[in-house]
Scaffold this motif. Structure first.
Motif, PDB file in Angstrom:
ATOM      1  N   MET A   1      64.681  45.931  -2.030  1.00 46.75           N
ATOM      2  CA  MET A   1      64.537  44.562  -2.721  1.00 46.75           C
ATOM      3  C   MET A   1      65.078  44.616  -4.031  1.00 46.75           C
ATOM      4  O   MET A   1      65.402  45.745  -4.721  1.00 46.75           O
ATOM      5  N   LEU A   2      65.565  43.761  -4.659  1.00 45.63           N
ATOM      6  CA  LEU A   2      66.010  43.442  -5.901  1.00 45.63           C
ATOM      7  C   LEU A   2      65.381  42.623  -7.109  1.00 45.63           C
ATOM      8  O   LEU A   2      64.711  41.542  -6.535  1.00 45.63           O
ATOM      9  N   THR A   3      65.578  43.132  -8.248  1.00 45.51           N
ATOM     10  CA  THR A   3      65.080  42.421  -9.423  1.00 45.51           C
ATOM     11  C   THR A   3      66.076  42.026 -10.337  1.00 45.51           C
ATOM     12  O   THR A   3      67.168  42.924 -10.606  1.00 45.51           O
ATOM     13  N   ALA A   4      66.254  40.944 -10.713  1.00 46.82           N
ATOM     14  CA  ALA A   4      67.383  40.250 -11.531  1.00 46.82           C
ATOM     15  C   ALA A   4      66.746  39.705 -12.630  1.00 46.82           C
ATOM     16  O   ALA A   4      65.803  39.028 -12.722  1.00 46.82           O
ATOM     17  N   LEU A   5      67.544  39.579 -13.758  1.00 42.99           N
ATOM     18  CA  LEU A   5      67.432  39.125 -15.090  1.00 42.99           C
ATOM     19  C   LEU A   5      68.240  37.757 -14.828  1.00 42.99           C
ATOM     20  O   LEU A   5      69.558  38.010 -15.055  1.00 42.99           O
ATOM     21  N   LEU A   6      68.011  36.576 -14.859  1.00 40.75           N
ATOM     22  CA  LEU A   6      68.899  35.495 -14.756  1.00 40.75           C
ATOM     23  C   LEU A   6      68.841  34.614 -16.354  1.00 40.75           C
ATOM     24  O   LEU A   6      67.932  34.701 -16.722  1.00 40.75           O
ATOM     25  N   SER A  46      74.312  35.043   0.103  1.00 39.15           N
ATOM     26  CA  SER A  46      73.765  36.285   0.565  1.00 39.15           C
ATOM     27  C   SER A  46      72.477  36.459   0.139  1.00 39.15           C
ATOM     28  O   SER A  46      71.757  37.662   0.536  1.00 39.15           O
ATOM     29  N   VAL A  47      71.864  35.848  -0.898  1.00 42.65           N
ATOM     30  CA  VAL A  47      70.503  36.291  -1.159  1.00 42.65           C
ATOM     31  C   VAL A  47      69.577  35.411  -0.303  1.00 42.65           C
ATOM     32  O   VAL A  47      69.535  34.300  -0.006  1.00 42.65           O
ATOM     33  N   ARG A  48      68.286  36.123  -0.207  1.00 42.00           N
ATOM     34  CA  ARG A  48      67.277  35.932   0.519  1.00 42.00           C
ATOM     35  C   ARG A  48      65.915  36.035  -0.196  1.00 42.00           C
ATOM     36  O   ARG A  48      65.479  37.194  -0.767  1.00 42.00           O
ATOM     37  N   ALA A  49      65.053  34.912  -0.453  1.00 41.85           N
ATOM     38  CA  ALA A  49      63.908  35.159  -0.962  1.00 41.85           C
ATOM     39  C   ALA A  49      62.790  35.814  -0.287  1.00 41.85           C
ATOM     40  O   ALA A  49      62.698  35.678   0.783  1.00 41.85           O
ATOM     41  N   GLU A  50      62.103  36.836  -0.760  1.00 43.34           N
ATOM     42  CA  GLU A  50      61.146  37.537   0.085  1.00 43.34           C
ATOM     43  C   GLU A  50      59.665  36.994  -0.334  1.00 43.34           C
ATOM     44  O   GLU A  50      58.921  36.493   0.507  1.00 43.34           O
ATOM     45  N   ARG A  51      59.497  36.848  -1.873  1.00 42.83           N
ATOM     46  CA  ARG A  51      57.974  36.072  -2.076  1.00 42.83           C
ATOM     47  C   ARG A  51      58.111  36.123  -3.572  1.00 42.83           C
ATOM     48  O   ARG A  51      58.773  36.619  -4.476  1.00 42.83           O
ATOM     49  N   ALA A  52      57.252  34.962  -3.832  1.00 41.00           N
ATOM     50  CA  ALA A  52      56.856  34.896  -5.101  1.00 41.00           C
ATOM     51  C   ALA A  52      55.791  35.802  -5.418  1.00 41.00           C
ATOM     52  O   ALA A  52      54.694  35.724  -4.748  1.00 41.00           O
ATOM     53  N   VAL A  53      55.765  36.572  -6.615  1.00 38.28           N
ATOM     54  CA  VAL A  53      54.820  37.305  -7.070  1.00 38.28           C
ATOM     55  C   VAL A  53      53.657  36.516  -7.934  1.00 38.28           C
ATOM     56  O   VAL A  53      54.169  35.740  -8.592  1.00 38.28           O
ATOM     57  N   THR A  54      52.368  36.883  -7.610  1.00 36.11           N
ATOM     58  CA  THR A  54      51.476  36.232  -8.413  1.00 36.11           C
ATOM     59  C   THR A  54      50.903  37.244  -9.261  1.00 36.11           C
ATOM     60  O   THR A  54      50.786  38.470  -9.323  1.00 36.11           O
ATOM     61  N   GLN A  68      55.372  39.133 -22.227  1.00 33.82           N
ATOM     62  CA  GLN A  68      55.727  39.562 -20.664  1.00 33.82           C
ATOM     63  C   GLN A  68      56.268  38.403 -20.084  1.00 33.82           C
ATOM     64  O   GLN A  68      56.469  37.233 -20.531  1.00 33.82           O
ATOM     65  N   TYR A  69      56.481  38.557 -18.764  1.00 32.62           N
ATOM     66  CA  TYR A  69      56.928  37.652 -18.027  1.00 32.62           C
ATOM     67  C   TYR A  69      56.074  36.609 -17.555  1.00 32.62           C
ATOM     68  O   TYR A  69      54.871  36.952 -17.375  1.00 32.62           O
ATOM     69  N   THR A  70      56.452  35.418 -17.210  1.00 35.63           N
ATOM     70  CA  THR A  70      55.291  34.364 -16.611  1.00 35.63           C
ATOM     71  C   THR A  70      55.600  34.051 -15.239  1.00 35.63           C
ATOM     72  O   THR A  70      54.750  33.362 -14.664  1.00 35.63           O
ATOM     73  N   SER A  71      56.580  34.529 -14.427  1.00 42.89           N
ATOM     74  CA  SER A  71      56.945  34.109 -13.110  1.00 42.89           C
ATOM     75  C   SER A  71      57.847  35.234 -12.641  1.00 42.89           C
ATOM     76  O   SER A  71      58.592  35.778 -13.477  1.00 42.89           O
ATOM     77  N   LYS A  72      57.998  35.825 -11.215  1.00 47.11           N
ATOM     78  CA  LYS A  72      58.862  36.847 -10.937  1.00 47.11           C
ATOM     79  C   LYS A  72      58.930  36.305  -9.297  1.00 47.11           C
ATOM     80  O   LYS A  72      57.983  35.979  -8.567  1.00 47.11           O
ATOM     81  N   VAL A  73      59.961  36.762  -9.012  1.00 40.79           N
ATOM     82  CA  VAL A  73      60.467  36.487  -7.528  1.00 40.79           C
ATOM     83  C   VAL A  73      61.085  37.911  -7.131  1.00 40.79           C
ATOM     84  O   VAL A  73      61.841  38.303  -7.729  1.00 40.79           O
ATOM     85  N   VAL A  74      60.814  38.538  -5.888  1.00 37.74           N
ATOM     86  CA  VAL A  74      61.285  39.395  -5.147  1.00 37.74           C
ATOM     87  C   VAL A  74      62.361  38.800  -4.211  1.00 37.74           C
ATOM     88  O   VAL A  74      61.906  38.047  -3.275  1.00 37.74           O
ATOM     89  N   PHE A  75      63.521  39.421  -4.238  1.00 38.51           N
ATOM     90  CA  PHE A  75      64.561  38.827  -3.277  1.00 38.51           C
ATOM     91  C   PHE A  75      65.287  40.019  -2.890  1.00 38.51           C
ATOM     92  O   PHE A  75      65.505  40.993  -3.360  1.00 38.51           O
ATOM     93  N   THR A  76      66.242  39.697  -1.690  1.00 41.19           N
ATOM     94  CA  THR A  76      67.271  40.661  -1.184  1.00 41.19           C
ATOM     95  C   THR A  76      68.468  40.041  -1.278  1.00 41.19           C
ATOM     96  O   THR A  76      68.761  38.757  -1.256  1.00 41.19           O
ATOM     97  N   ASP A  77      69.209  40.832  -1.068  1.00 47.60           N
ATOM     98  CA  ASP A  77      70.766  40.346  -1.072  1.00 47.60           C
ATOM     99  C   ASP A  77      71.587  41.424   0.144  1.00 47.60           C
ATOM    100  O   ASP A  77      71.294  42.411   0.102  1.00 47.60           O
ATOM    101  N   ILE A  78      71.901  40.438   1.314  1.00 49.97           N
ATOM    102  CA  ILE A  78      72.279  41.062   2.348  1.00 49.97           C
ATOM    103  C   ILE A  78      73.563  41.981   2.193  1.00 49.97           C
ATOM    104  O   ILE A  78      74.003  42.641   3.349  1.00 49.97           O
ATOM    105  N   ARG A  79      74.145  41.681   1.156  1.00 50.25           N
ATOM    106  CA  ARG A  79      75.308  42.681   1.013  1.00 50.25           C
ATOM    107  C   ARG A  79      74.909  44.116   0.620  1.00 50.25           C
ATOM    108  O   ARG A  79      75.859  44.937   0.632  1.00 50.25           O
ATOM    109  N   ILE A  80      73.824  44.312   0.164  1.00 48.45           N
ATOM    110  CA  ILE A  80      73.343  45.780  -0.300  1.00 48.45           C
ATOM    111  C   ILE A  80      72.532  46.234   0.806  1.00 48.45           C
ATOM    112  O   ILE A  80      71.727  45.679   1.216  1.00 48.45           O
ATOM    113  N   PRO A  81      73.000  47.397   1.328  1.00 50.58           N
ATOM    114  CA  PRO A  81      72.195  48.000   2.412  1.00 50.58           C
ATOM    115  C   PRO A  81      70.796  48.452   1.864  1.00 50.58           C
ATOM    116  O   PRO A  81      70.423  48.740   0.727  1.00 50.58           O
TER     117      PRO A  81
END
Length: 88
Positions: A1-6, A46-54, A68-81
């Motif tokens: 799973m990935l975390t990104a700063l957008l 290539s990104v897929r949402a896993e879930r929104a964190v509460t 701190q942060y007000t929202s967060k999404v956990v996602f994957t990128d199928i290009r990364i093993p």
């Protein structure tokens, strides 16, 4: 799973269709993690949402706390093993 700063960036080559498909949001507010992910997913297929964190299931217990942060999404990128991916 990935975390990104957008962060928003300008793209002068954007198509009208991509702009029309972008998720609507209140211009006076920063996008939520979900809105930022939806926008990113329009361009990164290539990104897929896993879930929104509460706040209740945030592993860091920082969501919604001052400075701190007000929202967060956990996602994957199928290009990364999966073996190479880590959640931070």
């Amino acid at each position: 799973m990935l975390t990104a700063l957008l962060a928003p960036c300008a793209n002068t080559n954007s198509t009208t269709a991509a702009k029309a498909a972008a998720p609507a949001r209140d211009i006076g507010k920063p996008p939520t993690a979900e809105q930022a992910f939806e926008s990113m997913a329009l361009h990164v297929k290539s990104v897929r949402a896993e879930r929104a964190v509460t706040a209740e299931d945030d592993p860091n217990h920082l969501m919604g706390r001052p400075g701190q942060y007000t929202s967060k999404v956990v996602f994957t990128d199928i290009r990364i093993p999966q073996a190479d991916a880590q959640m931070y």
